[in-house]
Each structure stands twice: as structure tokens, then as C-alpha cells.
Write a protein that holds these residues in place. Structure first.
Motif, PDB file in Angstrom:
ATOM      1  N   SER A 167       0.832  -1.208   0.000  1.00 50.79           N
ATOM      2  CA  SER A 167       0.000   0.000   0.000  1.00 50.79           C
ATOM      3  C   SER A 167       0.867   1.259   0.000  1.00 50.79           C
ATOM      4  N   ALA A 168       2.009   1.213   0.715  1.00 47.76           N
ATOM      5  CA  ALA A 168       2.919   2.356   0.702  1.00 47.76           C
ATOM      6  C   ALA A 168       3.478   2.576  -0.693  1.00 47.76           C
ATOM      7  N   PHE A 169       3.757   1.489  -1.383  1.00 48.18           N
ATOM      8  CA  PHE A 169       4.247   1.574  -2.763  1.00 48.18           C
ATOM      9  C   PHE A 169       3.191   2.215  -3.657  1.00 48.18           C
ATOM     10  N   ARG A 170       1.942   1.763  -3.539  1.00 50.20           N
ATOM     11  CA  ARG A 170       0.881   2.306  -4.382  1.00 50.20           C
ATOM     12  C   ARG A 170       0.693   3.806  -4.142  1.00 50.20           C
ATOM     13  N   ALA A 171       0.778   4.196  -2.879  1.00 53.94           N
ATOM     14  CA  ALA A 171       0.628   5.613  -2.561  1.00 53.94           C
ATOM     15  C   ALA A 171       1.749   6.427  -3.190  1.00 53.94           C
ATOM     16  N   ARG A 172       2.954   5.860  -3.185  1.00 46.93           N
ATOM     17  CA  ARG A 172       4.100   6.558  -3.778  1.00 46.93           C
ATOM     18  C   ARG A 172       3.918   6.714  -5.292  1.00 46.93           C
ATOM     19  N   VAL A 173       3.475   5.656  -5.965  1.00 44.49           N
ATOM     20  CA  VAL A 173       3.262   5.721  -7.410  1.00 44.49           C
ATOM     21  C   VAL A 173       2.158   6.720  -7.728  1.00 44.49           C
ATOM     22  N   GLY A 174       1.091   6.704  -6.949  1.00 38.40           N
ATOM     23  CA  GLY A 174       0.009   7.656  -7.162  1.00 38.40           C
ATOM     24  C   GLY A 174       0.495   9.086  -7.043  1.00 38.40           C
ATOM     25  N   ALA A 175       1.373   9.334  -6.069  1.00 38.68           N
ATOM     26  CA  ALA A 175       1.915  10.675  -5.893  1.00 38.68           C
ATOM     27  C   ALA A 175       2.778  11.077  -7.083  1.00 38.68           C
ATOM     28  N   LEU A 176       3.555  10.124  -7.611  1.00 38.95           N
ATOM     29  CA  LEU A 176       4.399  10.415  -8.768  1.00 38.95           C
ATOM     30  C   LEU A 176       3.567  10.791  -9.987  1.00 38.95           C
ATOM     31  N   LEU A 177       2.436  10.109 -10.152  1.00 43.43           N
ATOM     32  CA  LEU A 177       1.579  10.343 -11.313  1.00 43.43           C
ATOM     33  C   LEU A 177       0.562  11.457 -11.084  1.00 43.43           C
ATOM     34  N   PRO A 209      14.088  -1.011  -3.909  1.00 44.86           N
ATOM     35  CA  PRO A 209      12.876  -1.385  -4.639  1.00 44.86           C
ATOM     36  C   PRO A 209      12.854  -0.798  -6.037  1.00 44.86           C
ATOM     37  N   MET A 210      12.278  -1.578  -6.960  1.00 42.57           N
ATOM     38  CA  MET A 210      12.140  -1.128  -8.340  1.00 42.57           C
ATOM     39  C   MET A 210      10.674  -1.166  -8.730  1.00 42.57           C
ATOM     40  N   ILE A 211      10.303  -0.318  -9.665  1.00 39.90           N
ATOM     41  CA  ILE A 211       8.955  -0.320 -10.201  1.00 39.90           C
ATOM     42  C   ILE A 211       9.013  -0.940 -11.591  1.00 39.90           C
ATOM     43  N   ALA A 212       8.101  -1.853 -11.854  1.00 40.29           N
ATOM     44  CA  ALA A 212       8.042  -2.532 -13.147  1.00 40.29           C
ATOM     45  C   ALA A 212       6.659  -2.318 -13.752  1.00 40.29           C
ATOM     46  N   VAL A 213       6.626  -1.921 -15.022  1.00 40.92           N
ATOM     47  CA  VAL A 213       5.379  -1.738 -15.754  1.00 40.92           C
ATOM     48  C   VAL A 213       5.387  -2.705 -16.935  1.00 40.92           C
ATOM     49  N   ALA A 214       4.348  -3.553 -17.021  1.00 39.17           N
ATOM     50  CA  ALA A 214       4.298  -4.566 -18.071  1.00 39.17           C
ATOM     51  C   ALA A 214       2.866  -4.819 -18.499  1.00 39.17           C
ATOM     52  N   ASP A 215       2.707  -5.311 -19.735  1.00 42.44           N
ATOM     53  CA  ASP A 215       1.424  -5.879 -20.119  1.00 42.44           C
ATOM     54  C   ASP A 215       1.560  -7.398 -20.011  1.00 42.44           C
ATOM     55  N   THR A 216       0.679  -8.144 -20.611  1.00 47.27           N
ATOM     56  CA  THR A 216       0.743  -9.604 -20.456  1.00 47.27           C
ATOM     57  C   THR A 216       1.827 -10.240 -21.319  1.00 47.27           C
ATOM     58  N   ARG A 217       2.485  -9.428 -22.157  1.00 47.49           N
ATOM     59  CA  ARG A 217       3.479  -9.996 -23.081  1.00 47.49           C
ATOM     60  C   ARG A 217       4.875  -9.417 -22.913  1.00 47.49           C
ATOM     61  N   THR A 218       4.976  -8.118 -22.589  1.00 50.64           N
ATOM     62  CA  THR A 218       6.282  -7.454 -22.596  1.00 50.64           C
ATOM     63  C   THR A 218       6.448  -6.508 -21.414  1.00 50.64           C
ATOM     64  N   LEU A 219       7.705  -6.232 -21.125  1.00 47.33           N
ATOM     65  CA  LEU A 219       8.073  -5.275 -20.075  1.00 47.33           C
ATOM     66  C   LEU A 219       8.284  -3.902 -20.709  1.00 47.33           C
ATOM     67  N   HIS A 220       7.657  -2.879 -20.144  1.00 46.46           N
ATOM     68  CA  HIS A 220       7.750  -1.529 -20.694  1.00 46.46           C
ATOM     69  C   HIS A 220       8.672  -0.628 -19.889  1.00 46.46           C
ATOM     70  N   LEU A 221       8.780  -0.871 -18.597  1.00 47.90           N
ATOM     71  CA  LEU A 221       9.610   0.001 -17.756  1.00 47.90           C
ATOM     72  C   LEU A 221      10.109  -0.782 -16.550  1.00 47.90           C
ATOM     73  N   LEU A 222      11.357  -0.536 -16.182  1.00 42.40           N
ATOM     74  CA  LEU A 222      11.931  -1.071 -14.941  1.00 42.40           C
ATOM     75  C   LEU A 222      12.913  -0.033 -14.424  1.00 42.40           C
ATOM     76  N   LEU A 234       6.704   7.622 -16.162  1.00 41.42           N
ATOM     77  CA  LEU A 234       5.397   7.049 -15.853  1.00 41.42           C
ATOM     78  C   LEU A 234       4.274   7.821 -16.534  1.00 41.42           C
ATOM     79  N   ARG A 235       4.392   9.134 -16.521  1.00 45.33           N
ATOM     80  CA  ARG A 235       3.335   9.941 -17.149  1.00 45.33           C
ATOM     81  C   ARG A 235       3.269   9.684 -18.647  1.00 45.33           C
ATOM     82  N   LYS A 236       4.422   9.527 -19.281  1.00 39.24           N
ATOM     83  CA  LYS A 236       4.430   9.237 -20.720  1.00 39.24           C
ATOM     84  C   LYS A 236       3.781   7.891 -21.009  1.00 39.24           C
ATOM     85  N   LEU A 237       4.057   6.907 -20.169  1.00 40.64           N
ATOM     86  CA  LEU A 237       3.426   5.598 -20.357  1.00 40.64           C
ATOM     87  C   LEU A 237       1.919   5.705 -20.157  1.00 40.64           C
TER      88      LEU A 237
END
Length: 373
Positions: A167-177, A209-222, A234-237
Motif C-alpha cells: 500500500s505504501a508503494f501504491r501511494a508513492r506511485v500515485g503521488a508520482l503520477l 525497490p524497483m517499479i516494473a510496468v508490463a502488459d501480459t506480453r512485454t516489459l515496458h519500464l523497470l 510514468l506519465r508518458k506511459l
């Protein structure tokens, strides 16, 4: 006028600095520091301690750069003393930081202690090039690395870096975006199954800690969570996904987490996670060239330009390297200066040093294996 009075002063080459270190040259006081890789400390060039070997020296032009690279201050020459003498608030807060090693500092802590936040920020920026809160976070990251060195788990190291829960991670990502975590979650769950969804999750590593953004096939960000360019990436994605971005974990995240674990455990030097590039055809060419560099080897920007048959494109190669948003798997940490010195790294030079040390171990193991009859 001394050489330090010149507005375009830059650190001399390593040989000049090492000669100054051996001579305890006071003319570099306050403008140059040495990090000793064999001890993990950084010193003034006038330090009375026994001098390290030249190959164990790394050179810095600010206190903040020493700390960012993962070095701790020498107890003999006390390189922070000039800062603490000039600004009592610095000594007081560094003492508080050492007294509460597990505390996650916030601006409200400074207010509660009776400090003016602006005054604190300016004082630390003057002497360290970063705020007190940024310095405190780097100190947690350094301790996290030491936890791993002492046999601690990846989770323990990740917690040291400042995230106690998902939950702390989610709050941090929300703040970034700039988006509430609940809105992100609804964006994902409410999208049509045929849409290219992007899921955000976090992965613990020994380097934080690292943040990873992916769909079901590929990794878009790490990226490491404290990378300064992360909010923009993150905003561009999010814009590219047209709102189809939320929290979740895909098979790509699972594959990535396992391969990163193997990498840090010394079991895997290469990755097979499928990647999605977000950049021009030229950038993609550079990123492919980065992935072709064997673990344990490095290249300069000029050498990388030669590798892609664009020998005059060193600066463009450097820009492509900096635009990489898939850390470790696209190994931009394998690019160093033409003189062999470490160059900038978005995740911090101390992480770059550690990644290269890990991969040097792979190279040694490969060489030993090839020598066997």
C-alpha cells in the motif's frame, strides 16, 4: 586566483588527483574527495590515513556525489566537518539521523524538531547538493545494501530502502503520477479485455525497490523507485496507454522477478524477458547494442557508437543511453567514460558500481570455466 576560483573548474585526471592525495595537497580542500572502494569510505585528499592503491580510488567533486555513490565518511579526516562547522543545523540533523537509523524521515519531523524546512533545505543543498530528506533516503539505501552483505534477505534490504508495504508503494506511485491509487486501480479493472493494459508492480532487489510496468506480453519500464526521471517516464506511459494503467501483476512481472533474483544470486548473467521499446529507431539500435555487451565488459560512448557503425554519433548515443527506461536488462550501467571512470547513472553511481562488481564475478566465473580442460 587559484584554479578553484575559475568558473569552469573540473576535476583533474585521476593521476593528478592521486598525486595530490599522496602529497596531502591542501589546495583541493573542499573541492575534491576520494572514495576508497576497498573500505567503502570517502576522505579528504589531506587525510592522514594510510593511502589506498590507485586502482581502489574514485574521485568526486561534491559531498553529495560521495554519498550517492554509496561511500560513508571517514572517521579520521571527517570530510563532513567543514559543512557541520559552517551550518550547525547540519551537524544536529546528521546526529539525529545516526541516532535513529530505522526512522523514515519526513518534513513534518523537521517541523516537530523546531527547524524551518526552507532553512534546512538550503543548508543541505549548499553543502551536499541534495536535501536532508534525500540524504536520509540514500543512507537507508546504503544500509539496505549492507544488510545484503551481512546475509540478510532481499525483503529486509527492500524494507530498509523505505517501503514497508504494497500500500505504501501504491501511494508513492500515485503521488508520482498525480493520480489517486484507487483511480489507477479502477482504470485497470474497468478496461476492456481486448485493450493493451499496463500493470504497475514493485520488485524488491538488493539495491532497493524497483517499479516494473508490463502488459501480459512485454516489459515496458523497470526503474529504481528513487530515479529522478521516473515521474516523467510514468506519465508518458500513462498517456500512451490512454488511461489503461493500473496496479497489478502479470506473468511478465513474475518472470522478471525470478530472473532478477537469479541475477543478484550469481545464477544468471543474461535475461530473456521480452521488452517493449519506447523510442526512435536510432535509440532502439543503441539499446540493442547495449544488450549485446557481455556481462563483465564495458564500453565508452565512442566505442558504442563504433559498434553501431555511427562513429561520429557519440553524443546521440549518450542521449539514447540516458533515455533508457528499462534498467539492468538494457544494461546502460555498462557504459563508462573513455578514461575508465564511472559516468552518470540515473539509479545512482553506487548502484552502477555494484552492478559492475556483480558482473565482474560472472566474467571471472566464465573465464575459470573456459580454462578447465
Amino acid at each position: 586566483m587559484t584554479l578553484f576560483d575559475l568558473p569552469d573548474f573540473k576535476l583533474p585526471n585521476s593521476d593528478t588527483l592521486y598525486t595530490a592525495l599522496l602529497a596531502r595537497d591542501p589546495s583541493y580542500e573542499g573541492r575534491a574527495w576520494v572514495g576508497v572502494t576497498s573500505t567503502g569510505v570517502f576522505c579528504r585528499l589531506t587525510c592522514p590515513a594510510r593511502k589506498p592503491k590507485a586502482e581502489n580510488c574514485r574521485w568526486f567533486d561534491s559531498l553529495g556525489a560521495c554519498i550517492e555513490a554509496g561511500f560513508r565518511p571517514c572517521k579520521r579526516c571527517q570530510p563532513l566537518k567543514s559543512a557541520t562547522d559552517a551550518e550547525p543545523v547540519i551537524e544536529e540533523l546528521l546526529t539525529a539521523l545516526n541516532a535513529r537509523p530505522d526512522h523514515r524521515w519526513r518534513e513534518t519531523d523537521l517541523t516537530a524538531m523546531g527547524y524551518d524546512r526552507g532553512t534546512v533545505r538550503r543548508a543541505f543543498k549548499r553543502h551536499f547538493g541534495m536535501s536532508f530528506l534525500e540524504l536520509a533516503r540514500l543512507e537507508r539505501l546504503r544500509r539496505g545494501f549492507e544488510v545484503m552483505g551481512d546475509g540478510g534477505t532481499v525483503l529486509e534490504a527492500g524494507l530498509e530502502a523505505g517501503f514497508s508495504s504494497a500500500s505504501a508503494f501504491r501511494a508513492r506511485v500515485g503521488a508520482l503520477l498525480g493520480i489517486a491509487p484507487s483511480e489507477l486501480s479502477r482504470a485497470l479493472s474497468g478496461a476492456l479485455s481486448s485493450d493493451p493494459l499496463l500493470s504497475i508492480d514493485w520488485i524488491d532487489t538488493p539495491l532497493g525497490p524497483m517499479i516494473a510496468v508490463a502488459d501480459t506480453r512485454t516489459l515496458h519500464l523497470l526503474e529504481f523507485m528513487d530515479r529522478k526521471a521516473l515521474p516523467t517516464e510514468l506519465r508518458k506511459l500513462a498517456e500512451g496507454a490512454k488511461g489503461r494503467l493500473g496496479f497489478g501483476r502479470t506473468p511478465v512481472h513474475d518472470q522478471l522477478a525470478q530472473q532478477l533474483s537469479d541475477y543478484f544470486d550469481g545464477k544468471r548473467a543474461a535475461f530473456t524477458v521480452p521488452l517493449a521499446y519506447h523510442g526512435s529507431a536510432f535509440y532502439a539500435q543503441v539499446w540493442d547494442a547495449l544488450r549485446a555487451i557481455p556481462a563483465g565488459e564495458t564500453r565508452s560512448y565512442g566505442q558504442l557508437a563504433q559498434d553501431i557503425a555511427r562513429p561520429t554519433a557519440s553524443r546521440a548515443v549518450a542521449r539514447a543511453n540516458g533515455a533508457n527506461q528499462i534498467a539492468i536488462l538494457i544494461p546502460c550501467h555498462r557504459v563508462i567514460g573513455a578514461d575508465g571512470a564511472l559516468t552518470g547513472y540515473g539509479g545512482g553511481l553506487w548502484r552502477k558500481q555494484r552492478l559492475l562488481e556483480i558482473e565482474a564475478g560472472y566474467a571471472r566465473a566464465s573465464s575459470a570455466k573456459s580454462d578447465q580442460p
